[in-house]
Design an enzyme around this catalytic site. Structure first.
Site, PDB file in Angstrom:
ATOM      1  CB  SER A 249      -0.953  -0.043   1.197  1.00 54.25           C
ATOM      2  OG  SER A 249      -1.961   0.937   1.077  1.00 54.25           O
TER       3      SER A 249
ATOM      4  CG  ASP B 107      -6.908  -2.335  -3.893  1.00 50.88           C
ATOM      5  OD1 ASP B 107      -7.728  -1.843  -3.100  1.00 50.88           O
ATOM      6  OD2 ASP B 107      -5.675  -2.198  -3.786  1.00 50.88           O
TER       7      ASP B 107
ATOM      8  CG  HIS C 189      -5.629  -2.512  -0.017  1.00 54.22           C
ATOM      9  ND1 HIS C 189      -4.958  -1.861  -1.034  1.00 54.22           N
ATOM     10  CD2 HIS C 189      -5.041  -2.098   1.143  1.00 54.22           C
ATOM     11  CE1 HIS C 189      -4.016  -1.084  -0.513  1.00 54.22           C
ATOM     12  NE2 HIS C 189      -4.038  -1.209   0.800  1.00 54.22           N
TER      13      HIS C 189
END
Length: 866
Positions: free
Chosen positions: A680, A754, A787
């Site tokens: 991330s 995601d 994610h």
């Protein structure tokens, strides 16, 4: 350049890594309200990919499983056992909950207020025919015998939002599918009409990038269809009584005296730009026998909440029952219209009133706050602690109030920086009332009444959790327990003494404590006072004995500008730097933002904690002979009125350079064999480091990152300025804009589904830009993955890709990278043409980049004119 995994199909990593990843997690624990039993819950290590591949509906920020009318992709438990807690602190015989079939997937487990029963849901795989894929069960805590709660199989559960809640010891309030519901709406062959979005009122609405919102009228119909519930009260003997009208109930809250129900629902008009959390919201009070009492509030659609931190919804919010009173409500209302940019005092007001006020009685003002309200911890009317916070200054304050004594003036107890971990006083320990609610425990000694404060105990030498006695009248405190420092890391988890009035003699304390060390997995103990005798209640084996003797050290070093930094250094078992020499090294991190240099330099970790290997899994490469530098602090500091991100790049490089120099100075890492990675915002960090500091790293692994900040124009992370307010910062921070500068190999991995601002498009476009400039790169898109990576097939493949990348470009550090680098200039023109062609397919991106370039040109023109 082709990926190392050119052949199709999912791959698995080497056996020594597979064995670590397939270790099942230790059971979770769940203590009964009266602290006389403890439940242990087992779950699997990783779900298989087919579970994620099941068809679902994505509506208003939710993923819905149509087959069970619940959230899709829920993790679940596979096994429940219950133990009595004996007087001497030991566990009684195990009672395995039974009655359902093998292969059951168990969710929503809760104790009844008296701890005599448990309620939970059971569902099965598609191969088991049960008439309904989700059923509500209850189990007897004494025998472990479980059975379905509803007698009729025609009653179906609706678990889209809160599924059920215990109203009393023998009654549950349950969301069910309305009996009148028929087949789901079919998507029309021809749409209802064009999708139209208008802002004729000239409202200022800034939204961070969102996905999974309602797109059209058909999706609104589907949301209504799946989310609408009929509430029913059902007793343990199966008697059912409907309550209220069908609606989309998102929260169910019975009053502590079991007389009232606070029901929260959402309703139309819906929105295509925000999730259900901002839909119009109604809060109503009903009695448990089905009488409507009143409407507490009906809040309108909230699309225009400012993106500034501490901005909130207008009107009543955080409406709760006082846990220490029979049926008294409290809530908060913003005085700044919910906009943190508005200067006003007070900023929040906390109100309180009974469920049915007498003679038109007005709500009582509990406290007026200058900062934004966070929460209240109650203590049976005698005292309550009210917390407020302000993000911009990181200021946090705690007030002592006496809610039932008007003569008592609020008194400030703590006023500090939320970033200052060293000064943290901890949080009060809570105990269960007879109604099952949580209030602050009152501790009696011969000298008076106190409360217990437990904290993490951050210190310059590492975290040392503590327990303090606090006199909230004087603010004085006394430390009565703290973790060991030499070998073990201990932490207080829960208060195990049960007294319905929550008044406990200090010498009658019972505490649930966890204990772990670098080489010993976490175990649970019951600590019995006054002699503080610890009784061990679990004996879990080491999950990865092959790494039992790994070496771990908390290291301190300084950045070039003097900022103190911290990292956790892991070395393989048996490794000796002086004899074995430097090893390949993987640095895995995630930047953090701070308002002060002092806070950035604080140590908030312990050298004695057990090394758990999670799905982030950088520690796996200890088994492959790597040194791991885990979570080195990468502070991005903006003191005073400074914006931290205006100096993001220089602080990022300085922090990374300090980390690299430290592992090289210690002789544990080879300077030419250091890789960097992150997930991330850590992936964003990785790409920036390869662009701006290629001399530090031989390669990078970037997972689920966002690399083009012009695609997140209304802020990201803690950046609250919009693209048009901080254009230079957005451009300079975007590694996408520097794809032509990246020459070191970079592995990009992203989940195809995601739904955060870090969509898979970010990685795809970044890969195209890198490839267009001849950079050694590889892009792995994981089907059915969001994610975070959860499916076994996906995780194993990610590990395989990462291992191959590290072996080729770090462990061996082949010269193929330099060959690729030397050929970059020859292909620049054709790569630029390919990249330009790709951009023409994305008109919105092109326009945005042109806008940015125009802005930069204008700024340069103004600068030159001066």
């Amino acid at each position: 350049m082709m990926c190392l995994s050119a052949a199709p199909g999912y791959r698995v990593p080497p056996k020594e890594i597979q064995e670590i990843m397939d270790v099942p997690p230790n059971p979770s624990y769940y203590v009964s309200p009266r602290r006389d039993r403890i439940m242990f819950l087992k779950r699997r290590a990783m779900p298989p990919l087919p579970e994620l591949a099941k068809p679902d509906k994505i509506l208003a920020g939710l993923r819905i499983d149509p087959s069970s009318n619940a959230r899709s992709r829920m993790s679940f438990y596979t096994w429940i056992s219950v133990h009595l807690l004996m007087d001497d602190g030991s566990l009684g015989p195990e009672k395995v909950v039974h009655g359902y079939l093998d292969g059951a997937k168990i969710n929503f487990i809760t104790w009844s207020p008296d701890g005599q029963h448990m309620a939970f849901t059971v569902r099965y795989g598609d191969e088991v025919s049960t008439g309904s894929n989700l059923a509500l069960w209850v189990a007897d805590a004494e025998s472990g015998q479980a059975r379905p709660l509803f007698k009729s199989t025609d009653i179906r559960l609706n678990a889209i939002f809160e599924l059920f809640v215990w109203v009393d010891n023998s009654t549950l309030l349950v969301c069910t599918v309305p009996s009148s519901r028929v087949d789901s709406p079919k998507k029309p062959l021809i749409p209802f009409g064009p999708r139209i979005r208008s802002n004729g009122q000239k409202n200022v609405i800034r939204m961070r990038a969102t996905k999974e919102m309602l797109k059209d009228l058909h999706e609104e119909e589907l949301f209504n269809y799946y989310a609408t519930s009929q509430l029913v009260l059902v007793s343990l003997d199966g008697i059912v009584m409907p309550v209220a009208s069908p609606a989309i109930y998102t929260s169910l809250n019975p009053s502590p005296d079991e007389k009232y129900l606070m029901l929260t629902s959402v309703h139309q008009p819906y929105s295509s730009i925000v999730s259900y959390k901002r839909f119009p919201r109604k809060v109503e009070l009903w009695t448990v026998d089905g009488r409507f009492v009143c409407e507490v509030c009906d809040l309108p659609l909230a699309e225009n909440i400012p993106i500034a931190p501490n901005s909130v919804r207008k009107g009543k919010r955080l409406i709760r029952w006082r846990p220490d009173m029979p049926s008294t409500l409290y809530w908060v209302e913003a005085q700044d219209g919910g906009d943190a940019n508005v200067e006003v005092s007070p900023r929040d007001i906390v109100y309180m009133e009974p469920a049915e006020p007498l003679n038109g009685e007005k709500p009582h003002v509990l406290l007026k706050l200058g900062l934004r309200y966070r929460k209240i911890s109650w203590c049976y009317g005698l005292h309550a602690l009210v917390y407020e916070y302000w993000h911009k200054t990181r200021r946090t304050r705690t007030w002592v109030i006496s809610p039932d004594c008007k003569e008592f003036s609020p008194r400030l107890l703590f006023d500090r920086s939320s970033e200052d971990a060293y000064s943290s006083p901890g949080s009060p320990m809570m105990c269960r009332t007879r109604a099952g609610t949580l209030v602050i425990a009152k501790i009696k000694t011969s000298e008076g009444t106190y409360i217990l404060m437990k904290g993490l105990g951050a210190t310059p030498k590492g975290s040392v959790p503590f327990l303090d006695l606090l006199d909230i009248t004087t603010g004085t405190k006394e430390r009565i327990w703290e973790s060991g420092k030499e070998k073990y890391y201990e932490s207080v988890l829960a208060l195990m003494s049960y007294y319905p009035e929550c008044e406990i003699q200090l010498n009658q304390l019972k505490l649930l404590i966890s204990k772990e060390s670098r080489s010993e997995a976490t175990q649970y103990y019951l600590s019995i006072w006054p002699d503080k005798r610890d009784v061990q209640i679990t004996s879990y084996p080491h999950p990865y004995p092959q790494l039992a003797s790994l070496q771990k050290e908390i290291i301190r070093y300084k950045r070039e500008d003097g900022v103190k930094l911290t990292a956790t250094l892991y070395m393989p078992p048996g490794y000796n730097p002086s004899k074995d020499g430097p090893l390949p090294c993987l640095i895995w991190s995630y930047p953090g933002e701070f308002k002060s240099r002092e806070a950035a330099g604080q140590v908030c970790r312990s050298p004695n904690k057990f090394a758990r290997i999670s799905n982030n899994f950088p520690l796996l490469w200890l088994a492959r002979g790597f040194v791991i530098l885990a979570d080195p602090t990468i502070p991005i500091i903006g003191e005073g009125d400074q914006e931290a991100n205006d100096r993001y790049i220089e602080q990022l490089i300085a922090s990374a350079e300090a980390a690299v120099n430290e592992v090289v100075r210690r002789g544990v890492a080879h300077r030419d064999k250091i890789a960097v990675g992150g997930h991330s915002y850590g992936a964003f960090m990785t790409a920036n480091l390869l662009a701006h500091a290629p001399h530090l790293f031989c390669c990078g692994i970037a997972r689920s990152g966002a690399y083009n900040r012009t695609l997140t124009p209304f802020g990201f992370q803690k950046e609250v300025r919009a693209l048009w307010e901080a254009t230079d910062t957005y451009i300079k921070m975007s590694p996408f804009m520097l794809a032509n500068k990246i020459k070191k190999p970079i592995l990009l991995i992203h989940g195809e589904e995601d739904s955060k601002v870090t969509t898979a498009m970010q990685s795809s476009q970044f890969y195209d830009a890198l490839k267009g400039h001849g950079a050694p790169c590889c892009l792995v898109i994981l089907p059915f993955v969001g994610h975070r990576y959860t499916a076994r097939e996906s995780i194993m493949h990610v590990i395989w890709e990462t291992d191959r990348w590290l072996q080729k470009y770090c462990a061996s550090n082949s010269r193929s990278t330099q060959v690729v680098e030397s050929s970059v200039e020859k292909t620049t023109q054709s790569a630029f043409e390919a990249l330009t062609l790709n951009f023409t397919k994305i008109s919105s991106l092109s326009k945005l980049i042109l806008l940015v370039l125009d802005h930069i040109g204008l700024m340069k023109f103004k600068s030159n004119s001066h």
